[in-house]
Write a protein that holds these residues in place. Sequence first.
Motif, PDB file in Angstrom:
ATOM      1  N   LEU A 189     -19.049  17.693 -69.285  1.00 18.63           N
ATOM      2  CA  LEU A 189     -19.622  16.771 -70.220  1.00 18.63           C
ATOM      3  C   LEU A 189     -19.675  15.331 -70.113  1.00 18.63           C
ATOM      4  O   LEU A 189     -20.527  14.489 -70.618  1.00 18.63           O
ATOM      5  CB  LEU A 189     -18.949  17.125 -71.728  1.00 18.63           C
ATOM      6  N   GLY A 190     -18.656  14.830 -69.586  1.00 24.28           N
ATOM      7  CA  GLY A 190     -18.661  13.315 -69.187  1.00 24.28           C
ATOM      8  C   GLY A 190     -19.081  13.150 -67.798  1.00 24.28           C
ATOM      9  O   GLY A 190     -18.817  11.848 -67.392  1.00 24.28           O
ATOM     10  N   GLY A 191     -19.871  13.993 -67.127  1.00 23.65           N
ATOM     11  CA  GLY A 191     -20.186  13.699 -65.898  1.00 23.65           C
ATOM     12  C   GLY A 191     -19.464  14.056 -64.837  1.00 23.65           C
ATOM     13  O   GLY A 191     -18.659  15.054 -64.884  1.00 23.65           O
ATOM     14  N   PRO A 192     -19.505  13.806 -63.453  1.00 22.32           N
ATOM     15  CA  PRO A 192     -18.817  14.107 -62.417  1.00 22.32           C
ATOM     16  C   PRO A 192     -17.148  13.922 -62.764  1.00 22.32           C
ATOM     17  O   PRO A 192     -16.995  12.971 -63.533  1.00 22.32           O
ATOM     18  CB  PRO A 192     -19.249  13.452 -61.480  1.00 22.32           C
ATOM     19  N   TYR A 193     -16.145  14.623 -62.123  1.00 28.53           N
ATOM     20  CA  TYR A 193     -14.820  14.460 -62.153  1.00 28.53           C
ATOM     21  C   TYR A 193     -14.489  13.651 -61.283  1.00 28.53           C
ATOM     22  O   TYR A 193     -13.613  14.110 -60.216  1.00 28.53           O
ATOM     23  CB  TYR A 193     -14.074  15.761 -62.234  1.00 28.53           C
ATOM     24  N   LEU A 194     -14.745  12.375 -61.301  1.00 29.44           N
ATOM     25  CA  LEU A 194     -14.580  11.439 -60.269  1.00 29.44           C
ATOM     26  C   LEU A 194     -14.120  10.013 -60.832  1.00 29.44           C
ATOM     27  O   LEU A 194     -14.842   9.482 -61.676  1.00 29.44           O
ATOM     28  CB  LEU A 194     -15.728  10.997 -59.459  1.00 29.44           C
ATOM     29  N   TYR A 195     -12.854   9.979 -60.733  1.00 34.61           N
ATOM     30  CA  TYR A 195     -12.255   8.318 -61.150  1.00 34.61           C
ATOM     31  C   TYR A 195     -11.922   8.421 -62.472  1.00 34.61           C
ATOM     32  O   TYR A 195     -11.057   7.210 -62.842  1.00 34.61           O
ATOM     33  CB  TYR A 195     -13.156   7.239 -60.602  1.00 34.61           C
TER      34      TYR A 195
END
Length: 150
Positions: A133-139
């Motif tokens: 839901l919050g976009g890619p799991y990056l950073y």
Amino acid sequence: SGQKVCYGDLKHSCYKLAYFQDLSRRVGFQEARQACEIDGGALLSLESEAEQQLIENMLQNLTKSGSGISDGDFWIGLWRSSDGLATSSPCPDLYQWADGSISPFRNWYTDEPSCGSEACVVMYHQPTANPGLGGPYLYQWNDDRCNMKH
């Protein structure tokens, strides 16, 4: 052995990143904290959006270095002690930096922190995961169980 990269800037003499592809080498929050302290440092405390961006750039450079880096979140020095649970403060306000710094900067992923039994914080690094839901799991940051291995 893990790949260790050291960078410095004007405010911090050195940032050290350790990434272990071998899952058996990854450690829990307290072990990571102790390893940093043995090296004369502390788990990362992020004080601003600019510092967050600096760390993201370092991780991107590590990925580009051809080390074959894959999914693997990184511990940062944010955590919630169990003594805070007796207060009436909202859960997100109970997180503190392990080195005692007081930066209010936060970069939580959508719907985090989830609190409960998750009291230690990682910076997401899951480039192969499908976006949520919050976009890619990056950073972005996620609270996790302190005994998880990262």
